[in-house]
Design a protein around this motif. Structure first.
Motif, mmCIF file in Angstrom:
data_model
loop_
_atom_site.group_PDB
_atom_site.id
_atom_site.type_symbol
_atom_site.label_atom_id
_atom_site.label_comp_id
_atom_site.label_asym_id
_atom_site.label_seq_id
_atom_site.Cartn_x
_atom_site.Cartn_y
_atom_site.Cartn_z
ATOM 1 N N SER A 186 -35.596 -50.053 46.388
ATOM 2 C CA SER A 186 -36.582 -50.235 45.329
ATOM 3 C C SER A 186 -36.309 -49.276 44.172
ATOM 4 O O SER A 186 -36.948 -49.375 43.134
ATOM 5 N N ALA B 55 -37.701 -60.784 41.322
ATOM 6 C CA ALA B 55 -38.685 -61.759 41.826
ATOM 7 C C ALA B 55 -39.485 -62.293 40.646
ATOM 8 O O ALA B 55 -40.173 -61.532 39.964
ATOM 9 N N PHE C 128 -46.180 -56.630 45.363
ATOM 10 C CA PHE C 128 -45.862 -58.013 45.733
ATOM 11 C C PHE C 128 -45.384 -58.138 47.173
ATOM 12 O O PHE C 128 -45.060 -59.229 47.645
ATOM 13 N N CYS C 129 -45.317 -57.019 47.903
ATOM 14 C CA CYS C 129 -44.606 -57.035 49.179
ATOM 15 C C CYS C 129 -45.527 -56.852 50.380
ATOM 16 O O CYS C 129 -46.382 -55.962 50.400
ATOM 17 N N VAL D 267 -41.170 -65.436 43.315
ATOM 18 C CA VAL D 267 -41.937 -64.495 44.152
ATOM 19 C C VAL D 267 -42.646 -65.263 45.263
ATOM 20 O O VAL D 267 -43.070 -66.402 45.075
ATOM 21 N N ASN D 268 -42.709 -64.643 46.420
ATOM 22 C CA ASN D 268 -43.404 -65.212 47.552
ATOM 23 C C ASN D 268 -44.823 -64.667 47.526
ATOM 24 O O ASN D 268 -45.009 -63.482 47.756
ATOM 25 N N LEU E 102 -29.358 -54.729 54.496
ATOM 26 C CA LEU E 102 -30.507 -53.869 54.778
ATOM 27 C C LEU E 102 -31.574 -54.232 53.762
ATOM 28 O O LEU E 102 -31.710 -53.629 52.711
ATOM 29 N N MET E 103 -32.276 -55.325 54.080
ATOM 30 C CA MET E 103 -33.208 -55.929 53.135
ATOM 31 C C MET E 103 -34.461 -56.401 53.830
ATOM 32 O O MET E 103 -35.223 -57.184 53.295
ATOM 33 N N GLU F 162 -37.823 -49.100 53.334
ATOM 34 C CA GLU F 162 -36.986 -48.641 52.231
ATOM 35 C C GLU F 162 -35.841 -47.811 52.835
ATOM 36 O O GLU F 162 -36.057 -46.683 53.289
ATOM 37 N N PRO F 163 -34.620 -48.381 52.843
ATOM 38 C CA PRO F 163 -33.516 -47.694 53.522
ATOM 39 C C PRO F 163 -33.260 -46.277 53.011
ATOM 40 O O PRO F 163 -32.932 -45.386 53.798
ATOM 41 N N HIS G 121 -36.828 -56.238 39.261
ATOM 42 C CA HIS G 121 -38.048 -57.039 39.058
ATOM 43 C C HIS G 121 -38.704 -56.967 37.686
ATOM 44 O O HIS G 121 -39.578 -57.791 37.398
HETATM 45 N N1 SAH Z 1 -37.215 -51.719 50.383
HETATM 46 C C1 SAH Z 1 -36.035 -52.331 49.911
HETATM 47 C C2 SAH Z 1 -35.474 -53.365 50.839
HETATM 48 C C3 SAH Z 1 -36.429 -54.256 51.528
HETATM 49 S S1 SAH Z 1 -37.346 -55.376 50.518
HETATM 50 C C4 SAH Z 1 -36.255 -52.904 48.539
HETATM 51 O O1 SAH Z 1 -37.385 -52.954 48.087
HETATM 52 O O2 SAH Z 1 -35.276 -53.278 47.910
HETATM 53 C C5 SAH Z 1 -36.189 -56.690 50.353
HETATM 54 C C6 SAH Z 1 -36.309 -57.485 49.064
HETATM 55 O O3 SAH Z 1 -37.429 -58.371 49.125
HETATM 56 C C7 SAH Z 1 -36.509 -56.621 47.842
HETATM 57 O O4 SAH Z 1 -35.677 -57.069 46.790
HETATM 58 C C8 SAH Z 1 -37.960 -56.867 47.527
HETATM 59 O O5 SAH Z 1 -38.234 -56.568 46.210
HETATM 60 C C9 SAH Z 1 -38.119 -58.329 47.908
HETATM 61 N N2 SAH Z 1 -39.481 -58.765 48.114
HETATM 62 C C10 SAH Z 1 -40.470 -58.153 48.764
HETATM 63 N N3 SAH Z 1 -41.598 -58.892 48.734
HETATM 64 C C11 SAH Z 1 -41.305 -60.011 48.046
HETATM 65 C C12 SAH Z 1 -42.056 -61.158 47.674
HETATM 66 N N4 SAH Z 1 -43.356 -61.289 47.983
HETATM 67 N N5 SAH Z 1 -41.422 -62.124 46.960
HETATM 68 C C13 SAH Z 1 -40.114 -62.003 46.644
HETATM 69 N N6 SAH Z 1 -39.362 -60.951 46.949
HETATM 70 C C14 SAH Z 1 -39.956 -59.952 47.648
#
Ligand code: SAH
Ligand code: SF4
Length: 352
Positions: A193, A258, A118-119, A289-290, A155-156, A160-161, A216
């Motif tokens: 994650s 999400a 989803f990212c 979710v975006n 840190l978001m 991936e921190p 998620h």
């Molecule tokens: N890698 C780390 C931090 C960066 S992502 C992690 O995954 O937690 C930051 C946040 O955005 C995470 O919670 C991730 O799941 C969320 N995210 C990423 N893409 C997204 C989307 N399309 N819609 C909603 N949340 C999303």
């Protein structure tokens, strides 16, 4: 000889290096103040003698973040930056205004190798880790460019921190130094994650930062489909690590969720989620979710979000629907950089 990154040195390390160059303690303190305060070149350090500035220039470099794009939301005051790094790579940061002050959301890597479906950040893999100084630079620039004091760091952003553990650890030390930005651990959140060994390592540090888990889904089959990391460390192992982290730090854990229509927003998911989180002092954040180009996920509607939240709350799990900030400027990390890179760095239109 390669030049050394001066901004990734702690105050004590910088002092030791300058003393070994034959300089006095007060000089080291002056240089540290410049570096931690956001100086981008040695020439700016006007109270440092020219000879020392030249010497520093020979030995060190200052990694910076250069603003390539700055988008300001017309809805709220969210500001999104696309930055260029010293080697021409690009990252994103977002500055958000909350009642309690300004929060900056920073990137920890260029790209990401976790490849969550989803990212946007992970679609092209990992390019490189960010240096501690490059994370610090995002915090400092957010303050100076907006003329505000940054009170919180999350840190978001992209990356991936816990896949860049050592540099992130160093950054946490730098950003919390009272002689530097002075942002205490209690005002810092780290989102992962689910890199389980990294969570144990972070727990061992016992810094009282907030751990945020991108959960998620409460079932392994759904989560593994969305997040490859779950095939390596499943939900059970992840929550075991969370319990361990909580036992050591005493901190409440945040779970990010999400909401995807028809996939993870069912009543069965809500019930299961409540079951697996039982006994963990936590908070669940629901966020629609975006949608990104590569998948056909549809965000859950307001009604589904409310029902899901009500169910969890009624089962004793503290849940809120997260306010989406900067929705008009693609404030979700990864989206802007991808547009930019895909167009070879040309001006891009249609950011709405
Ligand atoms: N890698 C780390 C931090 C960066 S992502 C992690 O995954 O937690 C930051 C946040 O955005 C995470 O919670 C991730 O799941 C969320 N995210 C990423 N893409 C997204 C989307 N399309 N819609 C909603 N949340 C999303
Ligand atoms: Fe990486 Fe986090 Fe995006 Fe997954 S959600 S690809 S871990 S940045």
């Amino acid at each position: 000889m390669d030049k050394k990154d001066i901004r990734s040195l702690s105050r004590a390390e910088l002092e030791a290096e300058l003393l070994s160059l034959g300089e006095k303690r007060f000089r080291a303190a002056q240089v540290y103040k410049w570096v931690a305060g956001g100086a981008e070149s040695f020439d700016e350090m006007t109270n440092i003698p020219k000879a020392l500035r030249d010497r520093l220039e020979e030995l060190y470099f200052i990694p910076t973040v250069k603003i390539v794009r700055k988008l300001v939301s017309g809805i709220d005051e969210t500001v999104k930056y696309l930055y260029e790094l010293y080697d021409g790579e690009h990252i994103e940061s977002v500055v958000m205004k909350y009642n309690h002050g300004y929060t900056v959301c920073i990137s920890t890597q260029v790209g990401c190798r976790m490849g969550c479906s989803f990212c946007a950040s992970g679609q092209n893999g990992l390019f490189r880790n960010l240096l501690p100084s490059e994370m610090l630079a995002q915090v400092v620039k957010a303050g100076t460019d907006n003329g505000v004091r940054i009170s919180n760091v999350v840190l978001m952003g992209m990356g991936e921190p816990l896949d860049n553990f050592d540099n992130v650890k160093k950054f946490l030390q730098l950003v919390s130094d009272e002689e530097g930005p002075g942002i205490g651990y209690r005002h810092i959140s780290l989102s992962t994650s689910g890199v389980v060994p990294g969570i144990y390592k972070l727990g061992e540090l016992n810094y009282p930062i907030t751990l945020s888990i991108s959960l998620h889904a409460p079932f392994d089959d759904i989560r593994s489909e969305m997040m490859k990391v779950n095939r390596r460390w499943n939900i059970d192992e992840l929550l075991h690590a969370c319990r361990d982290y909580q036992k050591i730090t005493g901190r409440r854990i945040s779970f990010e969720y999400a909401m995807i229509r028809g996939k993870n927003d069912t009543e069965a998911c809500a019930k299961r989620l409540a079951e697996i989180l039982k006994g963990i002092m936590c908070h669940v954040n629901l966020i629609p979710v975006n949608p990104v180009k590569e998948n056909d996920y549809v965000k859950s509607d307001g009604k589904a979000l409310k029902q899901f939240a009500d169910k969890l709350n009624s089962l004793g799990i503290n849940t809120t629907v997260r306010r989406t900030l900067g929705s008009d400027i693609e404030a979700s990390c990864g989206q802007l950089r991808r547009k930019f890179e895909n167009k070879g760095g040309e001006e891009n239109e249609g950011l709405q």
